[in-house]
Write a protein that holds these residues in place. Structure first.
Motif, PDB file in Angstrom:
ATOM      1  N   VAL A  78       0.935  -0.823  -0.130  1.00 56.35           N
ATOM      2  CA  VAL A  78      -0.125  -0.265  -0.072  1.00 56.35           C
ATOM      3  C   VAL A  78       1.189   1.178   0.380  1.00 56.35           C
ATOM      4  O   VAL A  78       1.112   2.119   1.424  1.00 56.35           O
ATOM      5  CB  VAL A  78      -0.972   0.054   1.307  1.00 56.35           C
ATOM      6  CG1 VAL A  78      -1.766   1.251   0.751  1.00 56.35           C
ATOM      7  CG2 VAL A  78      -1.412  -0.834   1.206  1.00 56.35           C
ATOM      8  N   GLN A  79       1.192   1.555  -1.620  1.00 60.75           N
ATOM      9  CA  GLN A  79       2.377   2.420  -1.501  1.00 60.75           C
ATOM     10  C   GLN A  79       1.854   3.978  -1.179  1.00 60.75           C
ATOM     11  O   GLN A  79       2.350   4.627  -0.155  1.00 60.75           O
ATOM     12  CB  GLN A  79       3.185   2.536  -2.814  1.00 60.75           C
ATOM     13  CG  GLN A  79       4.079   1.567  -2.996  1.00 60.75           C
ATOM     14  CD  GLN A  79       4.534   1.274  -4.266  1.00 60.75           C
ATOM     15  OE1 GLN A  79       4.392   2.178  -4.816  1.00 60.75           O
ATOM     16  NE2 GLN A  79       5.897   0.673  -4.680  1.00 60.75           N
ATOM     17  N   SER A  80       1.267   3.689  -1.717  1.00 60.55           N
ATOM     18  CA  SER A  80       0.019   5.539  -1.464  1.00 60.55           C
ATOM     19  C   SER A  80       0.167   5.804   0.363  1.00 60.55           C
ATOM     20  O   SER A  80       0.532   7.048   1.263  1.00 60.55           O
ATOM     21  CB  SER A  80      -0.730   5.669  -2.028  1.00 60.55           C
ATOM     22  OG  SER A  80      -2.302   4.389  -1.451  1.00 60.55           O
ATOM     23  N   LEU A  81       0.018   5.254   0.972  1.00 63.59           N
ATOM     24  CA  LEU A  81      -0.733   5.080   2.170  1.00 63.59           C
ATOM     25  C   LEU A  81       0.739   4.654   3.231  1.00 63.59           C
ATOM     26  O   LEU A  81       0.913   6.247   4.143  1.00 63.59           O
ATOM     27  CB  LEU A  81      -1.896   3.736   3.274  1.00 63.59           C
ATOM     28  CG  LEU A  81      -1.708   3.780   4.587  1.00 63.59           C
ATOM     29  CD1 LEU A  81      -2.560   4.937   5.206  1.00 63.59           C
ATOM     30  CD2 LEU A  81      -2.017   2.267   4.885  1.00 63.59           C
ATOM     31  N   ASN A  82       1.817   3.952   2.945  1.00 67.04           N
ATOM     32  CA  ASN A  82       2.971   4.663   3.333  1.00 67.04           C
ATOM     33  C   ASN A  82       3.524   5.776   2.855  1.00 67.04           C
ATOM     34  O   ASN A  82       3.833   6.412   4.012  1.00 67.04           O
ATOM     35  CB  ASN A  82       3.519   3.921   2.773  1.00 67.04           C
ATOM     36  CG  ASN A  82       3.735   1.924   3.202  1.00 67.04           C
ATOM     37  OD1 ASN A  82       3.134   1.890   4.510  1.00 67.04           O
ATOM     38  ND2 ASN A  82       3.913   1.285   2.503  1.00 67.04           N
ATOM     39  N   HIS A  83       3.833   5.956   2.042  1.00 66.09           N
ATOM     40  CA  HIS A  83       3.749   7.700   1.773  1.00 66.09           C
ATOM     41  C   HIS A  83       3.084   8.920   2.656  1.00 66.09           C
ATOM     42  O   HIS A  83       3.449   9.664   3.018  1.00 66.09           O
ATOM     43  CB  HIS A  83       3.302   8.269   0.064  1.00 66.09           C
ATOM     44  CG  HIS A  83       3.472   9.459  -0.327  1.00 66.09           C
ATOM     45  ND1 HIS A  83       2.317  10.504  -0.164  1.00 66.09           N
ATOM     46  CD2 HIS A  83       5.177  10.169  -0.214  1.00 66.09           C
ATOM     47  CE1 HIS A  83       2.717  12.208  -0.456  1.00 66.09           C
ATOM     48  NE2 HIS A  83       4.418  11.947  -0.668  1.00 66.09           N
ATOM     49  N   LYS A  84       1.449   8.488   2.398  1.00 71.14           N
ATOM     50  CA  LYS A  84       0.699   9.036   4.150  1.00 71.14           C
ATOM     51  C   LYS A  84       2.045   9.494   5.467  1.00 71.14           C
ATOM     52  O   LYS A  84       1.666  10.652   5.546  1.00 71.14           O
ATOM     53  CB  LYS A  84      -0.280   9.321   3.455  1.00 71.14           C
ATOM     54  CG  LYS A  84      -0.521   9.892   2.330  1.00 71.14           C
ATOM     55  CD  LYS A  84      -2.417   9.598   1.904  1.00 71.14           C
ATOM     56  CE  LYS A  84      -3.212   9.202   1.112  1.00 71.14           C
ATOM     57  NZ  LYS A  84      -5.157   8.873   0.545  1.00 71.14           N
ATOM     58  N   ILE A  85       1.741   7.949   5.900  1.00 72.06           N
ATOM     59  CA  ILE A  85       2.540   8.309   7.036  1.00 72.06           C
ATOM     60  C   ILE A  85       3.398   8.874   7.290  1.00 72.06           C
ATOM     61  O   ILE A  85       4.034   9.668   7.811  1.00 72.06           O
ATOM     62  CB  ILE A  85       2.769   6.697   7.225  1.00 72.06           C
ATOM     63  CG1 ILE A  85       1.243   6.171   7.728  1.00 72.06           C
ATOM     64  CG2 ILE A  85       2.788   5.906   8.632  1.00 72.06           C
ATOM     65  CD1 ILE A  85       1.375   4.414   7.794  1.00 72.06           C
ATOM     66  N   ARG A  86       4.521   8.266   6.343  1.00 73.62           N
ATOM     67  CA  ARG A  86       5.630   9.039   5.530  1.00 73.62           C
ATOM     68  C   ARG A  86       5.572  11.091   6.306  1.00 73.62           C
ATOM     69  O   ARG A  86       6.516  11.649   6.994  1.00 73.62           O
ATOM     70  CB  ARG A  86       6.361   8.993   4.807  1.00 73.62           C
ATOM     71  CG  ARG A  86       7.488   9.459   4.496  1.00 73.62           C
ATOM     72  CD  ARG A  86       8.380   9.711   3.222  1.00 73.62           C
ATOM     73  NE  ARG A  86       9.904   9.943   2.939  1.00 73.62           N
ATOM     74  CZ  ARG A  86      10.544   9.671   3.242  1.00 73.62           C
ATOM     75  NH1 ARG A  86      10.201   8.133   2.208  1.00 73.62           N
ATOM     76  NH2 ARG A  86      11.285   9.755   2.827  1.00 73.62           N
ATOM     77  N   THR A  87       4.797  11.180   5.329  1.00 73.64           N
ATOM     78  CA  THR A  87       4.557  12.977   5.130  1.00 73.64           C
ATOM     79  C   THR A  87       4.390  13.061   6.200  1.00 73.64           C
ATOM     80  O   THR A  87       4.944  14.467   6.993  1.00 73.64           O
ATOM     81  CB  THR A  87       3.829  13.475   4.063  1.00 73.64           C
ATOM     82  OG1 THR A  87       4.299  12.701   2.335  1.00 73.64           O
ATOM     83  CG2 THR A  87       3.783  15.212   4.184  1.00 73.64           C
TER      84      THR A  87
END
Length: 375
Positions: A78-87
């Motif tokens: 789930v790359q999009s969720l990982n990106h949101k968590i990262r940000t």
């Protein structure tokens, strides 16, 4: 204007307890900036597989007062969720950084997916940011709709957009209709002409690359099988690891080259520099490279290269002293290897010339010009 600045670096990855070689060229840039006298901080967010978390005893690591690293488990697939968590979490790390180290003059983002927190910091603290893009998937048209939108926001909000090769600059300008300036990667000080002992592998060709499809080791191994027929004293050494290890090992066995091809797995910079000083030739058989840091590392060791004529590689191998670019088919690649092996190279001359292009002085001169235009 004071040339010495407070720079906060937001890299897409960075050496961490689970992976000591991740983002080492970002680390080389940081070290050069510090040596020049800049105050440089790092906020890195490392998404790790669950299996990698066993290598670290804590998630939040504060190495020094100006280096904050958060290692965090990634949500599988789930790359999009990982990106949101990262940000979201990186914005908290920046708050913490500013509280401890003060407000930086500028933020330097490496790779668009790390830019979300920089956009936030620009809005909240009025800190300008520049972004350097390294990612090859733009040229391969492998960016999802979600990440295309992320990239567009990252570049649009930046005070300056950079990329590591002219080829990538051209691709990004066509995609996003923005101006990109080329600042190549830097070669680390570990890579230089050294006095080394004889190799355990006899005379050999060297490759350093992850064992993944885009690096196309199959092309290199098939080319070596041709070269090996006319040179029974020559071996092939491959440094790197990845999901294709077993498949490539089977290919080597099927070609009857098990006693002449060595897979060394992941190695540190010191070991790679030693191998580069021992090798006869460096080969990179990738389907695409935005830049190819290993190429300038090899050249800094005085080692000529043969590499595929793709992406930013021709920009590096622009001098016949440095080696040659080859067509992608393995027969032509083999021919280029044979021709280059017969070419005499002056190691010190190659090293000095390459460092004049990719050494710390050249890098700092280019980046300081950009930063002075932003501040």
């Amino acid at each position: 204007m004071n040339d010495k600045k407070h720079i906060l670096v937001l890299p897409v990855n960075y050496p961490n307890p689970a992976n000591s070689v991740a983002g080492t060229f970002f680390q080389s840039q940081v070290n050069s900036l510090r040596e020049f006298g800049h105050t440089v901080g790092i906020v890195s967010f490392c998404l790790l597989r669950i299996s990698e978390l066993k290598h670290i005893s804590y998630l939040d690591q504060l190495e020094t007062k100006n280096e904050i690293q958060l290692c965090f488990p990634a949500v599988p697939k789930v790359q999009s969720l990982n990106h949101k968590i990262r940000t979201q979490l990186t914005t908290r790390l920046i708050k913490r950084y500013i509280k401890v180290c003060g407000k930086p003059d500028v933020i330097h983002v490496h790779v668009y997916s790390a830019a979300g927190a920089a956009i936030w910091a620009k809005e909240k603290y009025d800190i300008p940011y520049v972004i350097t893009e390294h990612y090859s998937h733009f040229a391969n048209n492998q960016i999802t709709r979600y990440f295309h939108k992320v990239a567009c926001s990252a570049f649009k909000n930046a005070n300056a957009c950079l990329a590591v090769s002219k080829s990538l600059c051209n691709t990004l300008e066509e995609m996003f209709h923005l101006n990109f300036q080329c600042i190549p990667n830097i070669v680390g000080p570990e890579f230089q002409v050294l006095n080394v002992s004889e190799s355990d592998y006899g005379k050999f060709i060297l490759n350093v690359a992850s064992l993944v499809p885009i690096k196309n080791h199959e092309r290199l191994i098939n080319a070596f099988s041709i070269v090996a027929k006319s040179n029974n004293q020559l071996n092939l050494v491959i440094v790197g690891d990845g999901p294709l290890r077993e498949q490539l090992d089977n290919l080597v066995k099927s070609l009857g080259l098990s006693d002449r091809v060595y897979f060394l797995g992941t190695q540190n910079k010191a070991k790679i520099a030693t191998l580069m000083n021992q090798a006869e030739l460096f080969c990179l058989s990738s389907d695409y490279e935005t830049f190819g840091v290993v190429l300038i590392e090899a050249l800094a060791c005085g080692l000529p290269v043969v590499a595929t004529n793709v992406g930013g590689i021709p920009e590096i191998i622009s001098d016949s002293e440095f080696g040659c670019v080859a067509k992608a088919d393995h027969e032509t690649f083999a021919k280029s290897i044979i021709e280059q092996l017969n070419h005499r190279t002056q190691k010190v001359k190659v090293s000095c010339k390459s460092k004049s292009y990719y050494g710390s002085i050249a890098f700092l001169s280019r980046l300081n010009q950009i930063l002075n235009s932003v501040l």
